[in-house]
Motif scaffolding. Sequence first.
Motif, PDB file in Angstrom:
ATOM      1  N   THR A  82       3.426 -46.517 -10.357  1.00  0.00           N
ATOM      2  CA  THR A  82       4.443 -47.588 -10.063  1.00  0.00           C
ATOM      3  C   THR A  82       5.494 -47.847 -11.051  1.00  0.00           C
ATOM      4  OG1 THR A  82       4.607 -49.787  -9.365  1.00  0.00           O
ATOM      5  CG2 THR A  82       3.153 -49.534 -11.135  1.00  0.00           C
ATOM      6  N   VAL A  83       6.564 -47.942 -10.595  1.00  0.00           N
ATOM      7  CA  VAL A  83       8.012 -48.288 -11.504  1.00  0.00           C
ATOM      8  C   VAL A  83       8.381 -49.685 -11.286  1.00  0.00           C
ATOM      9  CG1 VAL A  83       8.417 -45.981 -12.018  1.00  0.00           C
ATOM     10  CG2 VAL A  83       9.455 -47.040 -10.173  1.00  0.00           C
ATOM     11  N   ASP A  84       7.897 -50.289 -10.516  1.00  0.00           N
ATOM     12  CA  ASP A  84       8.485 -51.866 -10.018  1.00  0.00           C
ATOM     13  C   ASP A  84       7.343 -52.688 -10.257  1.00  0.00           C
ATOM     14  OD1 ASP A  84       6.950 -51.107  -7.983  1.00  0.00           O
ATOM     15  OD2 ASP A  84       8.649 -50.888  -6.647  1.00  0.00           O
ATOM     16  N   GLY A  85       6.364 -52.416 -11.303  1.00  0.00           N
ATOM     17  CA  GLY A  85       5.368 -53.677 -11.477  1.00  0.00           C
ATOM     18  C   GLY A  85       4.083 -53.612 -10.334  1.00  0.00           C
ATOM     19  N   GLY A  86       3.940 -52.550  -9.503  1.00  0.00           N
ATOM     20  CA  GLY A  86       3.052 -52.589  -8.508  1.00  0.00           C
ATOM     21  C   GLY A  86       3.450 -53.003  -6.986  1.00  0.00           C
ATOM     22  N   VAL A  87       4.900 -53.106  -6.975  1.00  0.00           N
ATOM     23  CA  VAL A  87       5.375 -53.437  -5.393  1.00  0.00           C
ATOM     24  C   VAL A  87       5.231 -52.380  -4.828  1.00  0.00           C
ATOM     25  CG1 VAL A  87       7.416 -54.133  -4.476  1.00  0.00           C
ATOM     26  CG2 VAL A  87       6.937 -55.363  -6.534  1.00  0.00           C
ATOM     27  N   SER A  88       5.460 -51.009  -5.219  1.00  0.00           N
ATOM     28  CA  SER A  88       5.410 -49.878  -4.326  1.00  0.00           C
ATOM     29  C   SER A  88       4.928 -48.800  -5.412  1.00  0.00           C
ATOM     30  CB  SER A  88       6.743 -49.557  -3.912  1.00  0.00           C
ATOM     31  OG  SER A  88       7.554 -49.136  -5.024  1.00  0.00           O
ATOM     32  N   TRP A  89       3.941 -47.826  -4.761  1.00  0.00           N
ATOM     33  CA  TRP A  89       3.460 -46.646  -5.565  1.00  0.00           C
ATOM     34  C   TRP A  89       3.626 -45.355  -4.953  1.00  0.00           C
ATOM     35  CZ3 TRP A  89       0.222 -48.038  -9.668  1.00  0.00           C
ATOM     36  CH2 TRP A  89      -0.325 -49.195  -9.806  1.00  0.00           C
TER      37      TRP A  89
END
Length: 361
Positions: A82-89
């Motif tokens: 993830t590169v957005d804090g776990g919003v997307s993977w």
Amino acid sequence: MFEFITNKVFTIKMRHLFHPFFLIILAGILFTSCDSPKAVEVQAPLGWNILETPTKSSIRGLSPLTKDIAWATGSNGLWMLTVDGGVSWKHGVIDDLDTVDFRDVEAFSASTAIAVSAGQPAVIYKTTDSGKTWVKKYQGPKEAFLDGLAFIDDRRGYAYGDPVGNRWMLLLTLNGGETWEPLKTTPKVPKGEASFAASGSGILAKGQKIWIASGGIKSNIYYSEDGGVDWDTIPTPILQGEPSQGIFSMNFVNKKTIIAVGGDYKNPDHKKDNITLSFDEGINWQKPKGTGPSGFRSGVDYFQEFGWLITVGTNGSDFSKDGGQNWSKFSDITLHAIKKSKSGGTIWASGPDGRVATLDY
């Protein structure tokens, strides 16, 4: 002359302070400062923020870089990023190895990471394109069982595994995981003693120093201060004597203090002798003086921002704010691994059923 001028200016300023306009402003300042709310001191973790993930795999490999960037690996050959804090993977299977459990991962950036398997095949893979492709960098013999990774920097690191031929299996890389070479001077290990691939944190490395934790019939620390040439075997007071008992995770608290947690994974509610501390870089180990964690624990880390030690396991999570002497439970959620982000500001954790979480406080 100078004294006269100074006194005169001072007198003028004092007269101005008693002007009605200034008195109104002064009253407002005093009223605001008295009634304004004070910053609330954070006393304890609130729990875990559970993140939505695209998998039901058991996740034990965890390597967060920041509050936004984190890598994870697990059963069924899983890798995730993830590169957005776990919003997307982003996610997938490493080299189509959907029966392999990758129980540790070391991340260097959002594009580069190294994953190590537990069990057979004993393999180490590396990606430099954010997981699109994984290249095998090492495969061990049939009797090998790798347990975890420890890197000193982005070039020098170790992979370790259970004893092969009654000696610890310890691999060294000096080029960021491109090649791995076994150390020839690893210590002997008695039959019935090994390590646990519970969270990839049974090994520590700093400078030329290496610490390896064991469990089973004995739970020792194997310590080298010269890069693995010479070794000392140091006993610990943690629960031991059965194959399911011993140290499962270690971490640094500061330059001198190391904490180790564990217990008995077959008896997760057993509270006795599941933690030990060293205040001299692992030379001597002792039990804490107060109340220990609430059961078996497989991961531990130190959150410097609040001076908290946090440990996770099958029956929940505990924290300590006095250096590990006393512990309080704050969550019942099952977790396997806990890792502080390399930037230092966020605590991440992982567990069964695709579970990834960040600490709420």
